[in-house]
Motif scaffolding. Structure first.
Motif, short mmCIF file in Angstrom:
data_model
loop_
_atom_site.label_atom_id
_atom_site.label_comp_id
_atom_site.label_asym_id
_atom_site.label_seq_id
_atom_site.Cartn_x
_atom_site.Cartn_y
_atom_site.Cartn_z
N HIS A 22 0.85 -1.19 0.00
CA HIS A 22 0.00 0.00 0.00
C HIS A 22 0.89 1.24 0.00
CE1 HIS A 22 -3.82 1.96 1.99
NE2 HIS A 22 -3.27 2.75 1.09
N HIS A 61 1.47 5.38 -2.18
CA HIS A 61 0.95 6.38 -3.13
C HIS A 61 2.07 7.16 -3.80
CE1 HIS A 61 -3.21 5.76 -1.79
NE2 HIS A 61 -2.65 5.50 -0.61
N HIS A 97 -4.91 6.48 -5.23
CA HIS A 97 -6.35 6.67 -5.11
C HIS A 97 -6.98 6.80 -6.49
CE1 HIS A 97 -6.00 7.45 -0.79
NE2 HIS A 97 -5.07 8.34 -1.03
N GLU A 138 -6.00 2.07 -5.13
CA GLU A 138 -6.83 2.14 -3.93
C GLU A 138 -8.20 2.67 -4.34
OE1 GLU A 138 -5.33 4.29 -0.52
OE2 GLU A 138 -6.90 3.48 0.77
N ASP A 182 0.94 2.58 3.51
CA ASP A 182 0.10 3.71 3.05
C ASP A 182 0.96 4.97 2.93
OD1 ASP A 182 -2.12 5.05 2.20
OD2 ASP A 182 -3.31 4.69 3.99
N HIS A 196 2.80 8.14 1.84
CA HIS A 196 2.60 9.26 0.91
C HIS A 196 3.88 10.09 0.80
CE1 HIS A 196 -1.62 8.20 1.58
NE2 HIS A 196 -1.99 9.04 0.64
#
Ligand SMILES: [Zn+2]
Ligand SMILES: [Zn+2]
Length: 453
Positions: free
Chosen positions: A149, A151, A181, A205, A315, A317
């Protein structure tokens, strides 16, 4: 030279919250660049942000999306390049649509939005060559460590794909995933970066109005939009699985609206329904997404008889790089995307921020590893054995049976423990490693007991 221009204005109220609002238009022949500008105000209401995002559809389908904060979104699409989140390429004539997704429209003053769409015929630069998918030489069966996961600027991250790959290499990962996303625009670059020392996985996602789910291993955009009487989230999950991907419920117990719009999981048909797995460890264990609650939710689903693998995801970023992230340590037949996904779907993984952790169960001549079921005859003793290394002096290992902690032992350094469970008296078990503060350092996926007769 301008070929086309259109402007739309809307006054949005709370009733327009969680909608996909389409603005369609016909583009004439000869355009080289499409330019879209979305502006809205107010950005902030009572300390929370209104959040509108853009997606673009060309005559053949999805052309990109920009899931990011900010009250001004500017998009340019052409053969010589595109705004991150969108796909570069020709700008064909025909019916196009720009979609405004209203992730948050706060109660209070109405949100005034203005959308300006322009198409031009301009001198074009050189198109960038299409990236060639990279190759990772297969390695044999083994435990592989990776992230599921993360981004990039193709949604709302601060770092680029090379920085994401450098993070993975610095932590000795064998595989890493891009899951932007609602956009797959970064996947060409991500998949081109696959190399012998680092396998890169496809993903996206699905950032819906009622929860987020990872579509792991997908290489094409998945339509995440649902509507009453139309496409349901269950069908979205089915599509992910039918394309060879895994549908992983992400950070299910995160704080939701209005703080983090749609971040908590509220799809009634997927509790867990046809979900492939649940992410119980998002970012670091103590992060604001309530991983302890996500683990308790997974326990409830396991107690209902579901066999649901548990995963971790940074996750990331591109911020807070020094957190104690959880990674997945997967027993795969080889280091390839298909084999890693298969192993995760089978629950053959443990999650860890550092220590190694093993779990096996035996009954007579039968044996099972994490993720597997052991069909021991009723009444027969099952021997469950855990082993670990890399622990601090005050760490503790605990056996959890049917969601209840059965026994806790000191786990300093390297060690092992064995327990006896009577077949028929338990449905599943797993092992956790926690530090002296109770923070999870590692946890295994469950072994299931089917109590054969
Ligand atoms: Zn999310
Ligand atoms: Zn995310």
């Amino acid at each position: 030279m301008q070929l086309f221009k259109a402007a739309f204005e809307r006054s949005l109220t709370e009733r327009d919250w969680k909608q996909n609002i389409l603005f369609s238009f016909q583009l004439p022949r000869g355009a080289t660049h499409l330019r879209v500008l979305l502006e809205y105000a107010p950005h902030e209401v009572s300390g929370y942000l209104n959040m509108l995002t853009l997606a673009v559809f060309d005559p053949s389908g999805w052309r990109g999306a920009g899931h990011r904060h900010g009250d001004r979104h500017e998009v340019v699409i052409g053969a010589d390049g595109a705004t991150p989140g969108y796909l570069p390429g020709p700008v064909p004539p025909g019916e196009w649509a720009v979609e405004v997704d209203t992730h948050m429209v706060m109660p209070g003053p109405s949100c005034q939005m203005k959308l300006t769409i322009r198409a031009d015929s301009d001198p074009e630069g050189q198109p960038a060559p299409a990236p060639v998918p990279g190759r990772t030489a297969p390695r044999g069966p083994g435990w592989y460590r990776g992230d599921l996961h993360a981004h990039s600027p193709h949604s709302d991250a601060r770092w680029d794909i090379p920085a994401l790959l450098a993070f993975a290499r610095a932590r000795g990962l064998d595989f890493t995933t891009l899951s932007d996303h609602n956009s797959t625009a970064g996947l060409a670059e991500m998949l081109a970066a696959s190399a012998d020392d680092l396998l890169t996985l496809g993903g996206m996602e699905l950032t819906t109005f009622r929860g987020h789910a990872l579509a792991l291993g997908v290489h094409q955009w998945i339509d995440w939009r649902t509507r009453p009487g139309g496409r349901s989230m269950d069908q979205v999950a089915e599509e992910v699985v039918s394309r060879g991907g895994l549908f992983v419920i992400a950070h299910p117990s995160a704080p939701g609206d209005p703080y983090c719009t749609g971040c908590d999981w509220r799809h009634p048909g997927l509790m867990p329904g046809g979900a492939s797995a649940v992410e119980v460890w998002n970012m670091d264990w103590r992060s604001e997404v309530n991983n302890e609650d996500a683990l308790a939710l997974a326990y409830r689903w396991l107690n209902q008889g579901c066999r649901l693998p548990m995963t971790a995801g940074t996750d990331n970023h591109g911020e807070h790089l020094d957190l104690k992230y959880g990674f997945n340590v997967v027993y795969a037949a080889e280091l390839s995307e298909a084999a890693v996904l298969r192993a995760i779907g089978a629950g053959h993984l443990y999650l860890s921020s550092g220590p190694a952790l093993g779990l096996q169960a035996r009954a007579g001549s039968l044996a099972a590893m994490m993720g597997d079921a052991l069909a021991a005859p009723a009444g027969e003793a099952i021997r469950v054995a855990a082993s670990w290394s890399g622990c601090a002096p005050d760490d503790r290992a605990a056996l959890v049976v049917d969601g209840e902690e059965r026994e806790r032992v000191p786990a300093g350094g390297q060690g092992s423990a064995a327990w006896q469970i009577e077949s028929g008296a338990a449905r599943w078990c797993h092992v956790t490693l926690r530090d002296s503060q109770g923070t999870v350092l590692a946890l295994t996926n469950p072994i299931y007991f089917t109590g054969g007769s």
